[in-house]
Design a protein around this motif. Structure first.
Motif, mmCIF file in Angstrom:
data_model
loop_
_atom_site.group_PDB
_atom_site.id
_atom_site.type_symbol
_atom_site.label_atom_id
_atom_site.label_comp_id
_atom_site.label_asym_id
_atom_site.label_seq_id
_atom_site.Cartn_x
_atom_site.Cartn_y
_atom_site.Cartn_z
ATOM 1 N N ARG A 49 -8.702 0.040 17.070
ATOM 2 C CA ARG A 49 -8.614 -0.913 15.968
ATOM 3 C C ARG A 49 -7.358 -0.665 15.150
ATOM 4 N NH1 ARG A 49 -14.118 0.670 13.645
ATOM 5 N NH2 ARG A 49 -12.597 1.724 12.369
ATOM 6 N N PRO A 50 -6.808 -1.720 14.534
ATOM 7 C CA PRO A 50 -5.628 -1.536 13.684
ATOM 8 C C PRO A 50 -5.980 -0.687 12.460
ATOM 9 C CG PRO A 50 -6.189 -3.884 13.900
ATOM 10 C CD PRO A 50 -7.204 -3.107 14.656
ATOM 11 N N LEU A 51 -4.973 -0.058 11.889
ATOM 12 C CA LEU A 51 -5.174 0.703 10.666
ATOM 13 C C LEU A 51 -5.466 -0.268 9.529
ATOM 14 C CD1 LEU A 51 -2.184 3.137 11.068
ATOM 15 C CD2 LEU A 51 -4.588 3.658 11.436
ATOM 16 N N THR A 52 -6.447 0.075 8.722
ATOM 17 C CA THR A 52 -6.832 -0.821 7.641
ATOM 18 C C THR A 52 -6.598 -0.157 6.297
ATOM 19 O OG1 THR A 52 -9.113 -0.042 7.729
ATOM 20 C CG2 THR A 52 -8.579 -1.994 9.032
ATOM 21 N N GLU A 64 4.333 -9.633 -3.324
ATOM 22 C CA GLU A 64 3.233 -10.354 -2.705
ATOM 23 C C GLU A 64 3.736 -11.706 -2.210
ATOM 24 O OE1 GLU A 64 -1.491 -10.809 -3.813
ATOM 25 O OE2 GLU A 64 -0.030 -10.532 -5.416
ATOM 26 N N ASP A 65 3.273 -12.111 -1.034
ATOM 27 C CA ASP A 65 3.601 -13.433 -0.511
ATOM 28 C C ASP A 65 2.352 -14.018 0.143
ATOM 29 O OD1 ASP A 65 3.401 -12.220 1.997
ATOM 30 O OD2 ASP A 65 5.552 -12.082 2.283
ATOM 31 N N ASP A 66 2.511 -15.144 0.834
ATOM 32 C CA ASP A 66 1.356 -15.805 1.448
ATOM 33 C C ASP A 66 0.724 -14.977 2.566
ATOM 34 O OD1 ASP A 66 1.720 -17.935 -0.247
ATOM 35 O OD2 ASP A 66 2.907 -19.095 1.193
ATOM 36 N N ASP A 67 1.524 -14.143 3.222
ATOM 37 C CA ASP A 67 1.031 -13.377 4.368
ATOM 38 C C ASP A 67 0.423 -12.035 3.989
ATOM 39 O OD1 ASP A 67 1.840 -15.360 6.150
ATOM 40 O OD2 ASP A 67 3.869 -14.538 6.249
ATOM 41 N N GLY A 68 0.849 -11.436 2.884
ATOM 42 C CA GLY A 68 0.343 -10.119 2.528
ATOM 43 C C GLY A 68 0.998 -9.578 1.275
ATOM 44 N N ALA A 69 0.883 -8.263 1.109
ATOM 45 C CA ALA A 69 1.417 -7.623 -0.087
ATOM 46 C C ALA A 69 1.973 -6.249 0.259
ATOM 47 C CB ALA A 69 0.326 -7.488 -1.145
ATOM 48 N N ILE A 70 2.968 -5.816 -0.523
ATOM 49 C CA ILE A 70 3.510 -4.462 -0.398
ATOM 50 C C ILE A 70 2.903 -3.633 -1.522
ATOM 51 C CG2 ILE A 70 5.563 -3.014 -0.497
ATOM 52 C CD1 ILE A 70 7.148 -5.435 0.562
ATOM 53 N N VAL A 71 2.244 -2.541 -1.126
ATOM 54 C CA VAL A 71 1.576 -1.655 -2.075
ATOM 55 C C VAL A 71 2.301 -0.319 -2.082
ATOM 56 C CG1 VAL A 71 -0.603 -0.486 -2.597
ATOM 57 C CG2 VAL A 71 -0.630 -2.778 -1.623
ATOM 58 N N MET A 72 2.515 0.241 -3.283
ATOM 59 C CA MET A 72 3.148 1.553 -3.389
ATOM 60 C C MET A 72 2.078 2.596 -3.705
ATOM 61 S SD MET A 72 6.171 2.987 -5.866
ATOM 62 C CE MET A 72 5.151 3.188 -7.308
ATOM 63 N N ILE A 73 2.095 3.689 -2.948
ATOM 64 C CA ILE A 73 1.185 4.805 -3.161
ATOM 65 C C ILE A 73 2.032 6.050 -3.406
ATOM 66 C CG2 ILE A 73 -0.676 6.201 -2.159
ATOM 67 C CD1 ILE A 73 -1.503 3.297 -2.517
ATOM 68 N N ASP A 74 1.727 6.770 -4.491
ATOM 69 C CA ASP A 74 2.403 8.043 -4.746
ATOM 70 C C ASP A 74 1.371 9.065 -5.188
ATOM 71 O OD1 ASP A 74 1.867 7.443 -7.405
ATOM 72 O OD2 ASP A 74 3.945 7.071 -7.943
ATOM 73 N N ARG A 75 1.824 10.233 -5.601
ATOM 74 C CA ARG A 75 0.893 11.324 -5.903
ATOM 75 C C ARG A 75 -0.037 11.018 -7.070
ATOM 76 N NH1 ARG A 75 5.037 15.813 -8.315
ATOM 77 N NH2 ARG A 75 5.831 14.499 -9.960
ATOM 78 N N GLY A 76 0.231 9.983 -7.826
ATOM 79 C CA GLY A 76 -0.637 9.591 -8.930
ATOM 80 C C GLY A 76 -1.858 8.790 -8.506
ATOM 81 N N SER A 116 -1.641 -6.979 5.341
ATOM 82 C CA SER A 116 -1.965 -8.372 5.594
ATOM 83 C C SER A 116 -3.384 -8.423 6.149
ATOM 84 C CB SER A 116 -0.985 -8.984 6.596
ATOM 85 O OG SER A 116 -1.326 -10.323 6.859
ATOM 86 N N GLN A 117 -4.254 -9.132 5.457
ATOM 87 C CA GLN A 117 -5.670 -9.248 5.842
ATOM 88 C C GLN A 117 -6.310 -7.876 6.053
ATOM 89 O OE1 GLN A 117 -5.733 -11.889 9.191
ATOM 90 N NE2 GLN A 117 -4.935 -13.597 8.021
ATOM 91 N N LYS A 118 -6.059 -6.979 5.131
ATOM 92 C CA LYS A 118 -6.579 -5.606 5.119
ATOM 93 C C LYS A 118 -6.081 -4.746 6.278
ATOM 94 C CE LYS A 118 -10.760 -6.630 2.536
ATOM 95 N NZ LYS A 118 -12.207 -6.473 2.473
#
Length: 151
Positions: A49-52, A64-76, A116-118
């Motif tokens: 399965r794809p990574l979710t 964010e756009d129609d296809d998905g979103a860019i999320v930033m994750i850091d140590r916080g 995109s779509q989780k």
């Protein structure tokens, strides 16, 4: 002179006898042997399965756009998010056939996930640097003075 032979495999109606070459990774292995287990471990998960990654309200959405979103994750971020990023990084390294980083944690880097779509569609790991060395094939690294990194 009588030569004795030993039967290596039992013919129990298998479709394939002997070695086969994987069409995905080109590894040659014999079904039912230790090679088969190694092949399954190496190549078998590529078709899993794809990574979710579920975007929560507390995640930092960079774009964010129609296809998905860019999320930033850091140590916080939450520990669960950091573990998920470590898992995604390990999977990316495995797929690129790199040696995995041992005991890696997100300390100085920031991870950017395109969701995109989780499903994780893209992954980038960024680290801020303070010094850089110009690339000059004619000089040794020690001879080249470091300069301030500018993006």
């Amino acid at each position: 002179d009588i030569t004795r032979s030993t039967q290596q495999f039992l013919d129990a109606g298998q479709k394939v006898m002997g070695s086969i070459r994987c069409k995905t990774c080109q590894m040659v292995y014999t079904p039912g042997t230790e090679d088969d287990l190694l092949h399954t471990k190496f190549c078998g998960r590529q078709h899993a399965r794809p990574l979710t990654f579920a975007i929560a309200k507390d995640h930092r959405i960079i774009s964010e756009d129609d296809d998905g979103a860019i999320v930033m994750i850091d140590r916080g971020n939450k520990t669960a998010d950091l573990k998920k990023v470590a898992f995604i990084r390990a999977e990316v390294e495995r797929l690129q056939r790199q040696a995995p980083a041992t005991d890696w944690t997100l300390t100085h880097e920031k991870a950017f996930l395109y969701i995109s779509q989780k499903k994780v569609i893209g992954f980038a790991l960024a680290e801020q640097i303070d010094k850089a060395r110009p690339v000059d094939a004619d000089q040794e690294a020690e001879e080249v003075p470091s300069v301030k990194a500018v993006c």
